[in-house]
Design an enzyme around this catalytic site. Sequence first.
Site, PDB file in Angstrom:
ATOM      1  N   MET A 277     -25.138  13.500  -4.219  1.00  0.00           N
ATOM      2  CA  MET A 277     -26.294  13.414  -3.403  1.00  0.00           C
ATOM      3  C   MET A 277     -26.035  13.147  -1.984  1.00  0.00           C
ATOM      4  SD  MET A 277     -28.546  14.541  -5.219  1.00  0.00           S
ATOM      5  CE  MET A 277     -29.792  14.468  -3.932  1.00  0.00           C
TER       6      MET A 277
ATOM      7  N   THR B 175      -5.789  -1.710  -7.376  1.00  0.00           N
ATOM      8  CA  THR B 175      -5.296  -0.240  -7.271  1.00  0.00           C
ATOM      9  C   THR B 175      -6.609   0.730  -7.189  1.00  0.00           C
ATOM     10  OG1 THR B 175      -4.647  -0.169  -9.400  1.00  0.00           O
ATOM     11  CG2 THR B 175      -2.666  -0.577  -7.821  1.00  0.00           C
TER      12      THR B 175
ATOM     13  N   GLY C 232      -7.807   1.788   1.613  1.00  0.00           N
ATOM     14  CA  GLY C 232      -7.847   2.276   0.277  1.00  0.00           C
ATOM     15  C   GLY C 232      -8.956   3.538   0.372  1.00  0.00           C
TER      16      GLY C 232
ATOM     17  N   HIS D 259     -44.328  -6.782  12.536  1.00  0.00           N
ATOM     18  CA  HIS D 259     -45.209  -5.608  12.802  1.00  0.00           C
ATOM     19  C   HIS D 259     -44.595  -4.918  13.932  1.00  0.00           C
ATOM     20  CE1 HIS D 259     -48.104  -2.790  12.271  1.00  0.00           C
ATOM     21  NE2 HIS D 259     -48.710  -2.874  13.595  1.00  0.00           N
TER      22      HIS D 259
ATOM     23  N   GLU E 187       0.839  -1.071  -0.053  1.00  0.00           N
ATOM     24  CA  GLU E 187       0.046   0.109  -0.029  1.00  0.00           C
ATOM     25  C   GLU E 187       0.821   1.208   0.110  1.00  0.00           C
ATOM     26  OE1 GLU E 187      -3.383   0.860  -0.319  1.00  0.00           O
ATOM     27  OE2 GLU E 187      -2.494   2.832  -0.262  1.00  0.00           O
TER      28      GLU E 187
ATOM     29  N   VAL F  67     -22.383  21.645 -18.015  1.00  0.00           N
ATOM     30  CA  VAL F  67     -21.417  22.763 -17.419  1.00  0.00           C
ATOM     31  C   VAL F  67     -20.539  23.118 -18.360  1.00  0.00           C
ATOM     32  CG1 VAL F  67     -19.572  23.077 -15.735  1.00  0.00           C
ATOM     33  CG2 VAL F  67     -21.618  21.753 -15.251  1.00  0.00           C
TER      34      VAL F  67
ATOM     35  N   GLU G 115     -26.771  18.796 -12.949  1.00  0.00           N
ATOM     36  CA  GLU G 115     -26.576  17.336 -13.383  1.00  0.00           C
ATOM     37  C   GLU G 115     -26.906  17.380 -15.106  1.00  0.00           C
ATOM     38  OE1 GLU G 115     -25.895  13.930 -12.605  1.00  0.00           O
ATOM     39  OE2 GLU G 115     -26.547  13.762 -14.657  1.00  0.00           O
TER      40      GLU G 115
HETATM   41  P1  FAD Z   1      -9.586   1.421  -3.505  1.00  0.00           P
HETATM   42  O1  FAD Z   1     -10.269   1.281  -2.268  1.00  0.00           O
HETATM   43  O2  FAD Z   1      -9.352   2.817  -4.272  1.00  0.00           O
HETATM   44  O3  FAD Z   1      -7.808   1.041  -2.782  1.00  0.00           O
HETATM   45  C1  FAD Z   1      -6.883   1.106  -3.981  1.00  0.00           C
HETATM   46  C2  FAD Z   1      -5.662   1.282  -2.971  1.00  0.00           C
HETATM   47  O4  FAD Z   1      -4.466   1.018  -3.924  1.00  0.00           O
HETATM   48  C3  FAD Z   1      -5.409   2.690  -2.369  1.00  0.00           C
HETATM   49  O5  FAD Z   1      -5.157   2.721  -1.119  1.00  0.00           O
HETATM   50  C4  FAD Z   1      -4.215   3.106  -3.298  1.00  0.00           C
HETATM   51  O6  FAD Z   1      -3.327   3.933  -2.417  1.00  0.00           O
HETATM   52  C5  FAD Z   1      -3.750   1.975  -3.427  1.00  0.00           C
HETATM   53  N1  FAD Z   1      -2.619   1.981  -4.424  1.00  0.00           N
HETATM   54  C6  FAD Z   1      -2.797   2.336  -5.942  1.00  0.00           C
HETATM   55  N2  FAD Z   1      -1.644   2.041  -6.697  1.00  0.00           N
HETATM   56  C7  FAD Z   1      -0.729   1.782  -5.893  1.00  0.00           C
HETATM   57  C8  FAD Z   1       0.394   1.150  -6.061  1.00  0.00           C
HETATM   58  N3  FAD Z   1       1.169   1.033  -7.415  1.00  0.00           N
HETATM   59  N4  FAD Z   1       1.404   0.725  -5.060  1.00  0.00           N
HETATM   60  C9  FAD Z   1       0.752   0.526  -3.658  1.00  0.00           C
HETATM   61  N5  FAD Z   1      -0.627   0.813  -3.530  1.00  0.00           N
HETATM   62  C10 FAD Z   1      -1.367   1.404  -4.428  1.00  0.00           C
HETATM   63  N6  FAD Z   1     -18.670   2.402  -2.176  1.00  0.00           N
HETATM   64  C11 FAD Z   1     -19.503   1.476  -1.151  1.00  0.00           C
HETATM   65  O7  FAD Z   1     -19.845   0.264  -1.847  1.00  0.00           O
HETATM   66  N7  FAD Z   1     -20.227   2.037  -0.353  1.00  0.00           N
HETATM   67  C12 FAD Z   1     -20.013   3.416  -0.049  1.00  0.00           C
HETATM   68  O8  FAD Z   1     -20.794   3.716   0.837  1.00  0.00           O
HETATM   69  C13 FAD Z   1     -19.096   4.043  -0.785  1.00  0.00           C
HETATM   70  N8  FAD Z   1     -18.942   5.078  -0.515  1.00  0.00           N
HETATM   71  C14 FAD Z   1     -18.255   6.118  -1.114  1.00  0.00           C
HETATM   72  C15 FAD Z   1     -18.010   7.465  -0.871  1.00  0.00           C
HETATM   73  C16 FAD Z   1     -17.162   8.139  -1.598  1.00  0.00           C
HETATM   74  C17 FAD Z   1     -16.950   9.683  -1.079  1.00  0.00           C
HETATM   75  C18 FAD Z   1     -16.194   7.548  -2.529  1.00  0.00           C
HETATM   76  C19 FAD Z   1     -15.178   8.453  -3.209  1.00  0.00           C
HETATM   77  C20 FAD Z   1     -16.280   6.304  -2.876  1.00  0.00           C
HETATM   78  C21 FAD Z   1     -17.235   5.470  -2.068  1.00  0.00           C
HETATM   79  N9  FAD Z   1     -17.552   3.948  -2.496  1.00  0.00           N
HETATM   80  C22 FAD Z   1     -18.380   3.289  -1.866  1.00  0.00           C
HETATM   81  C23 FAD Z   1     -16.756   3.740  -3.553  1.00  0.00           C
HETATM   82  C24 FAD Z   1     -15.498   2.515  -2.641  1.00  0.00           C
HETATM   83  O9  FAD Z   1     -14.824   3.392  -1.978  1.00  0.00           O
HETATM   84  C25 FAD Z   1     -14.764   1.957  -3.983  1.00  0.00           C
HETATM   85  O10 FAD Z   1     -15.675   1.104  -4.839  1.00  0.00           O
HETATM   86  C26 FAD Z   1     -13.831   0.976  -3.142  1.00  0.00           C
HETATM   87  O11 FAD Z   1     -12.976   1.574  -2.481  1.00  0.00           O
HETATM   88  C27 FAD Z   1     -13.006   0.200  -4.250  1.00  0.00           C
HETATM   89  O12 FAD Z   1     -11.944  -0.561  -3.457  1.00  0.00           O
HETATM   90  P2  FAD Z   1     -10.665  -1.356  -4.351  1.00  0.00           P
HETATM   91  O13 FAD Z   1     -10.171  -2.053  -3.407  1.00  0.00           O
HETATM   92  O14 FAD Z   1     -10.877  -1.370  -5.718  1.00  0.00           O
HETATM   93  O15 FAD Z   1      -9.784   0.076  -4.244  1.00  0.00           O
HETATM   94  P1  NAI Z   2     -21.889   8.687 -10.369  1.00  0.00           P
HETATM   95  O1  NAI Z   2     -21.346   7.887 -11.591  1.00  0.00           O
HETATM   96  O2  NAI Z   2     -22.593   8.150  -9.184  1.00  0.00           O
HETATM   97  O3  NAI Z   2     -22.369  10.065 -10.781  1.00  0.00           O
HETATM   98  C1  NAI Z   2     -21.954  11.133 -11.449  1.00  0.00           C
HETATM   99  C2  NAI Z   2     -22.935  11.673 -12.354  1.00  0.00           C
HETATM  100  O4  NAI Z   2     -22.492  12.974 -12.797  1.00  0.00           O
HETATM  101  C3  NAI Z   2     -24.017  11.143 -13.130  1.00  0.00           C
HETATM  102  O5  NAI Z   2     -25.157  11.312 -12.674  1.00  0.00           O
HETATM  103  C4  NAI Z   2     -23.479  11.737 -14.398  1.00  0.00           C
HETATM  104  O6  NAI Z   2     -24.810  11.819 -15.346  1.00  0.00           O
HETATM  105  C5  NAI Z   2     -23.098  13.013 -13.911  1.00  0.00           C
HETATM  106  N1  NAI Z   2     -22.218  13.877 -14.908  1.00  0.00           N
HETATM  107  C6  NAI Z   2     -21.218  13.368 -15.603  1.00  0.00           C
HETATM  108  N2  NAI Z   2     -20.489  14.272 -16.264  1.00  0.00           N
HETATM  109  C7  NAI Z   2     -21.156  15.414 -16.096  1.00  0.00           C
HETATM  110  C8  NAI Z   2     -20.861  16.757 -16.255  1.00  0.00           C
HETATM  111  N3  NAI Z   2     -19.912  17.024 -16.897  1.00  0.00           N
HETATM  112  N4  NAI Z   2     -21.627  17.651 -15.667  1.00  0.00           N
HETATM  113  C9  NAI Z   2     -22.784  17.431 -15.100  1.00  0.00           C
HETATM  114  N5  NAI Z   2     -23.171  16.058 -14.629  1.00  0.00           N
HETATM  115  C10 NAI Z   2     -22.045  15.301 -15.054  1.00  0.00           C
HETATM  116  O7  NAI Z   2     -20.194   9.207  -9.662  1.00  0.00           O
HETATM  117  P2  NAI Z   2     -19.945   9.890  -8.366  1.00  0.00           P
HETATM  118  O8  NAI Z   2     -21.068  10.305  -7.833  1.00  0.00           O
HETATM  119  O9  NAI Z   2     -18.719  10.845  -8.726  1.00  0.00           O
HETATM  120  O10 NAI Z   2     -19.246   8.605  -7.591  1.00  0.00           O
HETATM  121  C11 NAI Z   2     -18.191   7.814  -8.161  1.00  0.00           C
HETATM  122  C12 NAI Z   2     -18.307   6.567  -7.742  1.00  0.00           C
HETATM  123  O11 NAI Z   2     -18.117   6.261  -6.461  1.00  0.00           O
HETATM  124  C13 NAI Z   2     -19.584   5.701  -8.186  1.00  0.00           C
HETATM  125  O12 NAI Z   2     -19.683   5.138  -9.479  1.00  0.00           O
HETATM  126  C14 NAI Z   2     -20.123   5.152  -7.166  1.00  0.00           C
HETATM  127  O13 NAI Z   2     -20.083   3.511  -7.417  1.00  0.00           O
HETATM  128  C15 NAI Z   2     -19.117   5.101  -5.955  1.00  0.00           C
HETATM  129  N6  NAI Z   2     -19.544   5.820  -4.854  1.00  0.00           N
HETATM  130  C16 NAI Z   2     -20.599   4.860  -4.075  1.00  0.00           C
HETATM  131  C17 NAI Z   2     -21.200   5.213  -3.136  1.00  0.00           C
HETATM  132  C18 NAI Z   2     -22.468   4.282  -2.315  1.00  0.00           C
HETATM  133  O14 NAI Z   2     -22.253   3.027  -2.534  1.00  0.00           O
HETATM  134  N7  NAI Z   2     -23.122   4.863  -1.259  1.00  0.00           N
HETATM  135  C19 NAI Z   2     -21.061   6.675  -2.482  1.00  0.00           C
HETATM  136  C20 NAI Z   2     -20.143   7.382  -3.326  1.00  0.00           C
HETATM  137  C21 NAI Z   2     -19.366   7.055  -4.245  1.00  0.00           C
END
Ligand code: FAD
Ligand code: NAI
EC number: 1.8.1.4
Length: 465
Positions: A186, A143, A39, A443, A32, A237, A203
Amino acid sequence: MQYNVVVIGSGPGGYVAAIRSAQLGFKTAIIEKYDTLGGTCLNVGCIPSKAMLDSSEHFHNAKEHFKEHGIDIPAPKVNFTQMVKRKGDVVKANVDGIAFLMKKNKIDVHTGVGSFVDKNTIKITAKDGKETTITTEKVIIATGSKPTPLPFAPFDKKRIISSTEALELKEVPQHLIVIGGGVIGMELGSVYARIGSKVTVVEFLDSLIPTMDGTMGKELQRSAKKLGMDFYLGHKVTAVENKGKEVIVKAEAKDGKAIELKGDYCLVSIGRRPYTDGLGLDKVGIETVKGQIPVDDHLKTKVDNIYAIGDVVKGAMLAHKAEEEGVYVAEQLAGQKPHVNYLLIPGVVYTWPEVASVGYTEEQLKSAGRAYKTGSFPYKALGRARASMDLDGLVKILADKQTDEILGVHIIGARAADMIAAGVTAMEFRASAEDVARMSHAHPTYMEAVKEACLAATANRPIHL
Ligand code: FAD
Ligand code: NAI
């Protein structure tokens, strides 16, 4: 050092793959680049965003709903520094938990950037430039992903920010402009709307959370409007400018009508892109396609001993999808025959009301020409929802017209995130709507809405509507 399995990246894909590999008897290492494990999800994603969502929802309830519940308190105030600090504590507890699990499973943790030297040799470059080399039989790339910037307005991390900065602000924005009304827009938009920011969402498409069933987007917009959020749907946008203390966003509707918004922060949440920088994929002959690492149905890359999972490959960018894939690859390496049912990976938006879905959307069934029927039930007809005053929301069940097999479960409402597991279970066992309609549901619970929606889907016979 010689390993059976080396995992690059410690997000939910990577750390789960490492644990399962170790459980199966492989000598395992994880690399990592950051100092903490977990991550995106644990450090700057799922966990911190849920911590902020919960804190802001408590504040909102104290301000808006306590009085009606008969709880008189002085007007509550937001202590934003404490809110962000608590979020940090929650993150720390979680990432420390992963470090503990690595120790418990005897997984070697290497801190630094992992990059291929060849298909069995990985170089780890620490922050101070020190290089270590390890060898391995198998490699699992996990990654992850990074936020996608607007091509004409890169993140400056001060006014034009991604979710990472939005979780670390020093002040509550006066006016937060959110570009992208998807999951991040959202969730984080609702956090700031609850604690006093004016929030405007721009959006591109005509619906919020557009990959989910259309009814969910409409209902979510209705409830978010009650929070005071403003929406410009169907807007492209055209410019985002950092003017020092102010940020200006220009957008255009489909009919060409232009708008200009002035705010103090602009959250760009238009999706995430797979992350492979510095991985040295060229050393093993792997080329990315649209940023993703191409894999076959067994998550194997074109190189025989290298696999890839999670956000860096095709499919939903979700933590639990990455976890399933981590387990899948490890078990496959051990000669087992695992399976991931991608149709039944649930999707959740942790706004309040929450939105949760599994299976097909109505739009997908329509475009596939599949004969289906629907049954819906509103939260406002539930005794449980009246008791808690969580009246917004509904459950929508989609079932095959002939066989009655459940094809999709879509819920917006209180506790939808937890309830969707019942939809996954029903669909995994290929239940019909009639099957669920005939099961006793306690219920009063929100889950009664699922039973009632199934009754509605089968011969339109809900009891309480
Ligand atoms: P990551 O979690 O991105 O982990 C990848 C790791 O690899 C990182 O720590 C990075 O530093 C490391 N890495 C990269 N390149 C290298 C390298 N060359 N050498 C060593 N280390 C490296 N998903 C949900 O299911 N529920 C949620 O509620 C949710 N909320 C989210 C909220 C936000 C604000 C965001 C941004 C994402 C959210 N997601 C959610 C999405 C979720 O975080 C990702 O789908 C998930 O983390 C993906 O897991 P991953 O293991 O593929 O990668
Ligand atoms: P998203 O794919 O959920 O939403 C992106 C939105 O931006 C879409 O509605 C799209 O139509 C819009 N969009 C794209 N280009 C645009 C532009 N130029 N101008 C205006 N609108 C535009 O992606 P988001 O919210 O960035 O999240 C990234 C990923 O992280 C998601 O794919 C999701 O899987 C994951 N995530 C999951 C969460 C959860 O499971 N609760 C919480 C947060 C993130």
